[in-house]
Structure formats: C-alpha cells, structure tokens
Design an enzyme around this catalytic site. Sequence first.
Site, PDB file in Angstrom:
ATOM      1  CB  SER A 152      -0.957  -0.038   1.194  1.00  0.00           C
ATOM      2  OG  SER A 152      -1.922   0.975   1.116  1.00  0.00           O
ATOM      3  CG  ASP A 201      -2.720   4.095  -1.482  1.00  0.00           C
ATOM      4  OD1 ASP A 201      -3.427   3.908  -2.482  1.00  0.00           O
ATOM      5  OD2 ASP A 201      -2.790   3.377  -0.463  1.00  0.00           O
ATOM      6  CG  ASP A 246      -2.920  -0.481  -2.432  1.00  0.00           C
ATOM      7  OD1 ASP A 246      -2.932   0.693  -2.013  1.00  0.00           O
ATOM      8  OD2 ASP A 246      -3.539  -1.408  -1.890  1.00  0.00           O
ATOM      9  CG  ASP A 249      -6.213   0.794  -0.767  1.00  0.00           C
ATOM     10  OD1 ASP A 249      -5.336   1.686  -0.704  1.00  0.00           O
ATOM     11  OD2 ASP A 249      -6.236  -0.184  -0.002  1.00  0.00           O
TER      12      ASP A 249
END
Length: 446
Positions: free
Chosen positions: A102, A241, A243, A245
């Site tokens: 993440s 960010d 990834d 999400d």
Amino acid sequence: MSNRKYFGTDGIRGKVGESPITPDFVLKLGWAAGKVLARHGSRKIIIGKDTRISGYMLESALEAGLAAAGLSALFTGPMPTPAVAYLTRTFRAEAGIVISASHNPFYDNGIKFFSIDGTKLPDDVEEAIEAEMEKPLTCVESAELGKANRIVDAAGRYIEFCKGTFPSELSLNELKIVVDCANGATYHIAPSVLRELGATVITIGCEPDGMNINEECGATDVRLLQERVLAEGAHVGLAFDGDGDRLMMVDHLGNKVDGDQILYIIAREGLRQGQLKGGAVGTLMSNMGLQLALKDLGIPFVRAKVGDRYVLEAMQEKGWRIGAENSGHVILLDKTTTGDGIVAGLQVLTAMVRNHMSLHDLCSGMKLLPQILVNVRFSGEHNPLKSDEVEEVTRQVEKELGGRGRVLLRKSGTEPLIRVMVEGDAEESLIAEMANRIADAVKAAG
C-alpha cells in the site's frame, strides 16, 4: 479478531527478505491458500501487484505454491487493489491476491486476499490458511498441477468499469486535472479514465521504476500535487497511494482535501440526489467537524475502529452504503466492494460538474477542527500505552480540552508505531503542543 500468527489487519506485510516476506514463506503461503481455497470448488486465482521491484519475485513464489496445490493463477500485472477485487468477481475466481504494501516504502511488501465476491477474506478462512501453513508442503499429481496465464485486457476492463461509475450524461470536458499516481499501480489506469471522460490531464508520479513508489508523492505526500495544481492553474488534483485504494484531493487554491471531506461531499450529494441510503461510517480518527457537518444535514454518522475492514463491517451491520477513513480509504458499496481511489474521485468530480461548483466550495459546509497526529516508533518489546506516565499525561490533556476535543492513542496494525491524535476546538498550535506532550511520554515509555 482472534490472535493470528501471520495475518494482520490488512493481510501479511513486512520488509522484503525478512520474515514473513521471503520467497520460501510466500511459496508456502500460496500452497496453503491453494489447499484451503480448493475446497470451495473453483480452481483459479487472480494475482495482481503494485509496482514494487519485489513483486516479480513474490508473484512467482505465490504461483508456484498455488500450482503445487492444484490451482491455476491468472496474472493481471501491475493493477490497483480494487481492480483485483473487481476482476475476482467478474472472472468468478475463487479468490484474488494482491501483492502490495500500500502506502509503505518500496522495500516493504505484503500479501492480501479477496474472496470470490470481491471483499476481504473472512477471518475463519485466514485462520484455516494459517493452520495449513503448519503442515508439510506436498504436491498434487502432475496431471493436476495448476497453470499460469495472463489477463491481457485487465487494464482495459477496469478502465471501463471505473468510467461506468460516472454519469453518462455528464463529462469532464471543462476540467483541467492534475493526477498523482504515486509511481504506483494506478499509473496506467487513472490518467486514461480521466482523459476518456473528457478531462485535460497533467500527470505526476506516473513513471514507476520499482523503487520510487510512494516516494515524496501520492496520497501520503501531496506537496508536489499542491504545487503543480497551482502552477498549472488546474481545477483540481487527485492523489492515489501505491496500490490505488486511497484518495486525497487538492482544490484549485492548493488546499488538501482528505477522506473526511470526501465522505462529506459524497454523502451530501447522495442526499441531494435522493440516493443516500441510511448514514455514513467514519472511524475513531474521523474529524469531529465531519460529525457536526453531517448532523447539520440530518445524516446519521457512526465511528468504526480504524481500518477499512472495520468500516466495511460497520456499513454492513447498519445496511449503509458509504464509509471512509480520513486517510483516504473511501468505500462506496453501490459502486464497488472495497476502497477504490479512482471511483471515489469520480464521485467527487460528479458533484463538481453536476452542481457547477469548485472542490473548495463543495467543502465549505464542513469546518475541520484542528487535529494533530504524531507517529511514535517504538521497539515493540513493551507497550507504551500501558505506561502510567502516558496515562497521566493523557488525562492532563483531556482535562485541558474540557470536553471540547478528543485524545486517541492506538497501535498501528501494520507497523511498530503508536499513533497519537489530539483534536479540539482551539488554536492549532495549542493542539500540537498537547499532542507532542503525549508523544514525548510515549517515546520515553517505548
């Protein structure tokens, strides 16, 4: 949640090359997951990743473990976490696996799972995988080994899905948008979505090299985005960010717009359109200003524990459709099954276009109270939150706030950090002094 050995609040995460993020562990994890998931019927697993250099190594290890258990892997390549959740649903795969840490630096990585319906795996399935990890690795007969294939049109499928969440009668033709993809998984998705909807798009953080993910860019550091929005005279900026999400936004004046404000805008627009079902879910970290603004609109609001899985649980328990963390995880169950930065951004852009209002004006109905967050790293050997000195300083600060604010101390679920949050209806410098006083006590105790 039960006490598990490997799975944390957001899957398994750590520094690459150190337990548990090692090739041998991840191979065994793939095998154990394959053994458990094969019991449910389907024999295919979607595997996506962000842009970290270690993703190549870890996806190979995962695939080998799955194949040994008799399951086949479908690779998406670099793809946002919510895209993997979406593809898992549309391919009717038994599960989706995302290789990502993440918002963490490139030298960290992690593994998280999605179930067949695109939500995170239930606790009992994660526990079953951990139990399987304790058994010796075996291999199915050669004729039953899994295979590996690539989903060649994965990006195009997800781009069309995202566009489908934006009203067909509207367009972004009048907007100039700066988008910061954190050199992460949205780099080849978000700009295309926005351009195909008509926007003029300026990109930053769209040149991943495997090691620059989240580096002074993206949702966790919007300074570059703020500068670029002002320099370009853009209407709005979006930052994701690593990834994809999480979402942060920047208005045309260069002000950061966080997850609390995004939730407020989406909730108010849902109310205006007669589409809001119930209320909104925030977290213990949500700004008190959000709660007050929603109350003024007559929109119910509850706080969940920090973590998008807990926000989702509270939404499901209430039967509500929207929820968010101030860090930028925004869950819109009428659109998707998990936090999705691109989809959330499109809903805010919808409100801007439909109402002919700037992002700055859309935020004007909500006053953020000063909120200071201090992260304190500790050794992990002792829990500073159990220190008498920390408790005493916290009591002093709460007394000084006099019921006009909140203090929240919590351990991070993914890193050896204590998060100190102080919020109140006072000057920001005073709130910061209070937060630093508690942080100093935590440091001394840790």
